[in-house]
Design an enzyme around this catalytic site. Structure first.
Site, PDB file in Angstrom:
ATOM      1  N   GLY A  86       0.830  -1.207   0.000  1.00 16.38           N
ATOM      2  CA  GLY A  86       0.000   0.000   0.000  1.00 16.38           C
ATOM      3  C   GLY A  86       0.861   1.251   0.000  1.00 16.38           C
ATOM      4  O   GLY A  86       2.086   1.180  -0.121  1.00 16.38           O
ATOM      5  N   GLU A 107      10.150  -2.250   4.158  1.00 16.00           N
ATOM      6  CA  GLU A 107       9.412  -2.111   2.885  1.00 16.00           C
ATOM      7  C   GLU A 107      10.343  -1.598   1.808  1.00 16.00           C
ATOM      8  O   GLU A 107      10.413  -2.119   0.699  1.00 16.00           O
ATOM      9  CB  GLU A 107       8.233  -1.148   3.050  1.00 16.00           C
ATOM     10  CG  GLU A 107       7.104  -1.717   3.875  1.00 16.00           C
ATOM     11  CD  GLU A 107       6.034  -0.702   4.175  1.00 16.00           C
ATOM     12  OE1 GLU A 107       6.318   0.516   4.106  1.00 16.00           O
ATOM     13  OE2 GLU A 107       4.904  -1.108   4.479  1.00 16.00           O
ATOM     14  N   LYS A 125      -5.849   8.245  -1.354  1.00 17.31           N
ATOM     15  CA  LYS A 125      -4.381   8.396  -1.190  1.00 17.31           C
ATOM     16  C   LYS A 125      -3.773   9.300  -2.258  1.00 17.31           C
ATOM     17  O   LYS A 125      -2.599   9.644  -2.189  1.00 17.31           O
ATOM     18  CB  LYS A 125      -3.703   7.026  -1.233  1.00 17.31           C
ATOM     19  CG  LYS A 125      -4.262   5.989  -0.253  1.00 17.31           C
ATOM     20  CD  LYS A 125      -4.086   6.442   1.181  1.00 17.31           C
ATOM     21  CE  LYS A 125      -4.498   5.381   2.195  1.00 17.31           C
ATOM     22  NZ  LYS A 125      -3.722   4.162   2.187  1.00 17.31           N
TER      23      LYS A 125
HETATM   24  O1  DER Z   1       3.023   2.012   6.531  1.00 16.85           O
HETATM   25  C1  DER Z   1       3.061   1.655   5.351  1.00 16.85           C
HETATM   26  O2  DER Z   1       4.064   1.795   4.615  1.00 16.85           O
HETATM   27  C2  DER Z   1       1.791   1.148   4.725  1.00 16.85           C
HETATM   28  O3  DER Z   1       2.074   0.371   3.591  1.00 16.85           O
HETATM   29  C3  DER Z   1       0.989   2.366   4.333  1.00 16.85           C
HETATM   30  O4  DER Z   1       1.770   3.082   3.435  1.00 16.85           O
HETATM   31  C4  DER Z   1      -0.353   2.020   3.730  1.00 16.85           C
HETATM   32  O5  DER Z   1      -1.157   1.537   4.760  1.00 16.85           O
HETATM   33  P1  DER Z   1      -2.733   1.375   4.546  1.00 16.85           P
HETATM   34  O6  DER Z   1      -2.877   0.444   3.356  1.00 16.85           O
HETATM   35  O7  DER Z   1      -3.194   0.752   5.841  1.00 16.85           O
HETATM   36  O8  DER Z   1      -3.303   2.725   4.302  1.00 16.85           O
END
Ligand code: DER
Length: 235
Positions: A86, A107, A125
């Site tokens: 995400g 990540e 987003k």
């Molecule tokens: O913390 C992170 O890097 C998550 O991937 C964030 O970027 C997205 O989190 P969500 O899908 O719960 O909004």
């Protein structure tokens, strides 16, 4: 459709690009959770075989274990075929802010070792420029002299009206500690920070900074789930 429905729709679409035999980067957060669940389901149904997952957090490691997804690490698999994760913000050039869940370091390690990196988001987003949501842009810092580091980070972006805050949790406002034993300083901006590459280099140049949450020029594609359906933005 709820926001979680949209996250699930984007996640399931991304998993269509998973092929048997792949080494997969498994993302972290509420959207990536759906992708990991789906991968586990397809493995269980025999529709996917010989998958190896590289988790991007202890949380995802636990989730994947419970789903029976075979797991490994970058030492054993230095090249990853595909990562699905995400993001907190996506700008028009597919630059990302990630790390509001605190997992940005692992990540970024996994996703920079990938041949392909598919980002899955709901439409909330999308931003005009990074930092534009007014929400946190995370920086992982070592615990030693964190306040000194936070002040140096704030001064870097003074003309963007930057505020730097140590990430805490619970009533007692304990400092949040990442999977890697570090702290997170969250940066908030009033205005665009301008040249992202220069900002990235300036942040990483500070001794005491481990990594930041801007993922520049890393996404291969972004799958956006919105009320009107799915769109795929390709680099
Ligand atoms: O913390 C992170 O890097 C998550 O991937 C964030 O970027 C997205 O989190 P969500 O899908 O719960 O909004």
């Amino acid at each position: 459709l709820t926001q979680d429905d949209l996250k699930k729709i984007a996640a399931y679409k991304a998993v269509e690009y998973v092929e048997s035999g792949m080494v997969l980067g498994l993302g972290t957060g509420s959207t990536a959770k759906h992708a990991v669940d789906r991968i586990g389901e397809l493995l269980h149904q025999g529709k996917l075989k010989d998958i190896v997952g590289i988790p991007t957090s202890k949380k995802t490691h636990e989730q994947a274990l419970s789903l029976g997804i075979p797991l490994s690490d970058l030492n054993s698999h230095p090249v990853v075929d595909l990562a699905i994760d995400g993001a907190d913000e996506v700008d028009p050039f597919l630059n990302l802010v990630k790390g509001r869940g605190g997992s940005l370091l692992r990540e970024k390690m996994v996703e920079s070792a990938c041949k392909k990196f598919i980002v899955i988001v709901d439409e909330s987003k999308l931003v005009k420029y990074l930092g534009g949501s007014g929400l946190a842009m995370p920086v992982e810092v070592i615990q030693f002299s964190w306040r000194f580091t936070a002040e140096r980070l704030r001064r870097l972006f003074e003309d963007a009206g930057c505020v730097a805050k140590l990430r805490t949790f619970g009533e007692k406002e304990e400092p949040f500690v990442t999977d890697n034993g570090n702290f997170i300083v969250d940066l908030y901006f009033d205005r665009s920070i301008g040249d992202l590459k220069a900002a990235s280099e300036a942040i990483l140049h500070l001794a005491g900074v481990v990594e930041h949450g801007m993922f520049l020029d890393m996404a291969t594609a972004v799958i956006v789930a919105g009320e009107l359906g799915l769109t795929m933005k390709i680099k």
